[in-house]
Design a protein around this motif. Structure first.
Motif, PDB file in Angstrom:
ATOM      1  N   TRP A  62      26.092  46.127  13.347  1.00  0.00           N
ATOM      2  CA  TRP A  62      25.263  46.783  14.364  1.00  0.00           C
ATOM      3  C   TRP A  62      24.273  47.753  13.731  1.00  0.00           C
ATOM      4  O   TRP A  62      23.159  47.919  14.244  1.00  0.00           O
ATOM      5  CB  TRP A  62      26.144  47.511  15.387  1.00  0.00           C
ATOM      6  CG  TRP A  62      26.886  48.685  14.827  1.00  0.00           C
ATOM      7  CD1 TRP A  62      28.111  48.660  14.230  1.00  0.00           C
ATOM      8  CD2 TRP A  62      26.433  50.041  14.798  1.00  0.00           C
ATOM      9  NE1 TRP A  62      28.459  49.918  13.837  1.00  0.00           N
ATOM     10  CE2 TRP A  62      27.450  50.795  14.174  1.00  0.00           C
ATOM     11  CE3 TRP A  62      25.288  50.695  15.237  1.00  0.00           C
ATOM     12  CZ2 TRP A  62      27.347  52.174  13.968  1.00  0.00           C
ATOM     13  CZ3 TRP A  62      25.172  52.064  15.043  1.00  0.00           C
ATOM     14  CH2 TRP A  62      26.193  52.784  14.415  1.00  0.00           C
TER      15      TRP A  62
ATOM     16  N   TYR B  69      20.375  47.311  14.550  1.00  0.00           N
ATOM     17  CA  TYR B  69      19.670  48.251  15.423  1.00  0.00           C
ATOM     18  C   TYR B  69      18.740  49.185  14.662  1.00  0.00           C
ATOM     19  O   TYR B  69      17.927  49.879  15.294  1.00  0.00           O
ATOM     20  CB  TYR B  69      20.679  49.042  16.259  1.00  0.00           C
ATOM     21  CG  TYR B  69      21.254  48.222  17.371  1.00  0.00           C
ATOM     22  CD1 TYR B  69      20.484  47.904  18.485  1.00  0.00           C
ATOM     23  CD2 TYR B  69      22.550  47.728  17.299  1.00  0.00           C
ATOM     24  CE1 TYR B  69      21.000  47.125  19.510  1.00  0.00           C
ATOM     25  CE2 TYR B  69      23.074  46.955  18.321  1.00  0.00           C
ATOM     26  CZ  TYR B  69      22.299  46.654  19.424  1.00  0.00           C
ATOM     27  OH  TYR B  69      22.797  45.871  20.434  1.00  0.00           O
TER      28      TYR B  69
ATOM     29  N   LYS C 125      15.537  48.202  15.840  1.00  0.00           N
ATOM     30  CA  LYS C 125      15.369  48.218  17.291  1.00  0.00           C
ATOM     31  C   LYS C 125      15.110  49.653  17.763  1.00  0.00           C
ATOM     32  O   LYS C 125      15.963  50.295  18.378  1.00  0.00           O
ATOM     33  CB  LYS C 125      16.629  47.672  17.981  1.00  0.00           C
ATOM     34  CG  LYS C 125      17.080  46.292  17.534  1.00  0.00           C
ATOM     35  CD  LYS C 125      16.133  45.195  17.980  1.00  0.00           C
ATOM     36  CE  LYS C 125      16.646  43.815  17.578  1.00  0.00           C
ATOM     37  NZ  LYS C 125      15.758  42.735  18.010  1.00  0.00           N
TER      38      LYS C 125
ATOM     39  N   THR D 204      16.585  52.279  21.021  1.00  0.00           N
ATOM     40  CA  THR D 204      17.926  52.006  21.532  1.00  0.00           C
ATOM     41  C   THR D 204      18.851  53.170  21.193  1.00  0.00           C
ATOM     42  O   THR D 204      18.567  53.985  20.317  1.00  0.00           O
ATOM     43  CB  THR D 204      18.492  50.712  20.926  1.00  0.00           C
ATOM     44  OG1 THR D 204      18.578  50.864  19.493  1.00  0.00           O
ATOM     45  CG2 THR D 204      17.600  49.521  21.238  1.00  0.00           C
ATOM     46  N   ARG D 205      19.984  53.247  21.898  1.00  0.00           N
ATOM     47  CA  ARG D 205      20.944  54.332  21.631  1.00  0.00           C
ATOM     48  C   ARG D 205      21.480  54.249  20.203  1.00  0.00           C
ATOM     49  O   ARG D 205      21.646  55.269  19.531  1.00  0.00           O
ATOM     50  CB  ARG D 205      22.097  54.273  22.628  1.00  0.00           C
ATOM     51  CG  ARG D 205      21.734  54.806  24.008  1.00  0.00           C
ATOM     52  CD  ARG D 205      22.963  54.940  24.880  1.00  0.00           C
ATOM     53  NE  ARG D 205      23.609  53.648  25.103  1.00  0.00           N
ATOM     54  CZ  ARG D 205      24.768  53.491  25.753  1.00  0.00           C
ATOM     55  NH1 ARG D 205      25.399  54.552  26.228  1.00  0.00           N
ATOM     56  NH2 ARG D 205      25.278  52.305  25.934  1.00  0.00           N
TER      57      ARG D 205
ATOM     58  N   TRP E 159      19.962  52.979  17.631  1.00  0.00           N
ATOM     59  CA  TRP E 159      18.900  53.401  16.723  1.00  0.00           C
ATOM     60  C   TRP E 159      18.832  54.919  16.640  1.00  0.00           C
ATOM     61  O   TRP E 159      18.631  55.485  15.571  1.00  0.00           O
ATOM     62  CB  TRP E 159      17.564  52.839  17.204  1.00  0.00           C
ATOM     63  CG  TRP E 159      16.394  53.224  16.352  1.00  0.00           C
ATOM     64  CD1 TRP E 159      15.966  52.620  15.212  1.00  0.00           C
ATOM     65  CD2 TRP E 159      15.496  54.327  16.589  1.00  0.00           C
ATOM     66  NE1 TRP E 159      14.851  53.262  14.707  1.00  0.00           N
ATOM     67  CE2 TRP E 159      14.550  54.312  15.534  1.00  0.00           C
ATOM     68  CE3 TRP E 159      15.403  55.300  17.572  1.00  0.00           C
ATOM     69  CZ2 TRP E 159      13.513  55.243  15.451  1.00  0.00           C
ATOM     70  CZ3 TRP E 159      14.380  56.238  17.493  1.00  0.00           C
ATOM     71  CH2 TRP E 159      13.460  56.205  16.443  1.00  0.00           C
ATOM     72  N   ARG E 160      19.017  55.607  17.779  1.00  0.00           N
ATOM     73  CA  ARG E 160      18.986  57.071  17.774  1.00  0.00           C
ATOM     74  C   ARG E 160      20.144  57.654  16.975  1.00  0.00           C
ATOM     75  O   ARG E 160      19.998  58.682  16.305  1.00  0.00           O
ATOM     76  CB  ARG E 160      18.996  57.593  19.212  1.00  0.00           C
ATOM     77  CG  ARG E 160      17.660  57.386  19.932  1.00  0.00           C
ATOM     78  CD  ARG E 160      17.600  58.182  21.223  1.00  0.00           C
ATOM     79  NE  ARG E 160      18.411  57.582  22.264  1.00  0.00           N
ATOM     80  CZ  ARG E 160      17.974  56.661  23.122  1.00  0.00           C
ATOM     81  NH1 ARG E 160      16.722  56.219  23.039  1.00  0.00           N
ATOM     82  NH2 ARG E 160      18.761  56.166  24.042  1.00  0.00           N
TER      83      ARG E 160
END
Length: 213
Positions: free
Chosen positions: A147, A151, A154, A157-158, A160-161
């Motif tokens: 993941w 991500y 991406k 996205t959560r 990514w943050r």
């Protein structure tokens, strides 16, 4: 334009001395490597595809073909250091599958779902000759930890943050999420699906026809 070869005939070069680089670039990479004090087993080995290769998902000629381009740089299987005793980052039984998986994540992530990319990775490892049990464990590992690199591409996205947090917060959080995902995946899913994994391996074995010259 060269024709891609089958995944079973894929060839690789060490990225540090890849012939596609200039002499100066190769010299610079060697100099950087000499400056590292880390044991070689800790460093992820960098490889480059020597020629493009293809993989047909499901069976030869299935129509679902993915082509990994020549000169694609990847780092083998992403295996945490303590586990490399049992599953080295580089092995002939899954190096090409690792290249394919990294390609799907890096290049085809807009058209191939992550779950699909991970399933193709497991299938390709068995095609290359890896035992179904170890292919299943490595598949579960990428389901648990993949993941983060997925991500990272991406934005917004959560996940990514989470990856944008300062490293003292990010690293333990990433490890915790990965461990929980891995444990939950094994208990909730894999223990009930081993029979299906074995059947998949038997199907692939039956399709392993002799190759041409």
């Amino acid at each position: 334009m060269e024709e891609p070869v089958s995944i079973t005939r894929a060839a690789f070069q060490a990225a540090i001395n890849y012939e596609g680089l200039s002499s100066e670039e190769r010299r610079s990479r060697r100099a950087e490597s000499r400056g590292s004090w880390l044991p070689p087993g800790v460093l992820a080995p960098k490889w480059v595809t020597e020629k493009s290769f293809f993989y047909d998902v499901g069976r030869p000629g299935s129509g679902d073909r993915h082509v990994v381009g020549r000169g694609f740089e990847f780092d083998g299987a992403s295996v945490p250091f303590p586990l490399t005793l049992f599953v080295p980052q580089t092995h002939s039984l899954y190096l090409a599958a690792a290249a394919l998986h990294d390609w799907l994540y890096a290049v085809e992530h807009e058209t191939v779902e992550r779950e699909r990319a991970d399933a193709i990775f497991r299938e390709a490892m068995i095609v290359l000759g890896l035992n179904w049990f170890w292919a299943g464990l490595m598949w579960r590992a990428v389901r648990a930890g993949g993941w983060a690199p997925w991500y990272a591409r991406k934005p917004g996205t959560r996940a990514w943050r989470v990856l944008q947090l300062p490293w003292p917060l990010r690293l333990p959080l990433v490890w915790a999420i990965t461990v929980v995902r891995g444990f939950w995946g094994v208990v909730a899913h894999d223990l009930w699906r081993w029979g299906g994994f074995r059947e998949e391996a038997a199907r692939i074995r039956a399709l392993d026809a002799p190759e041409g010259p």
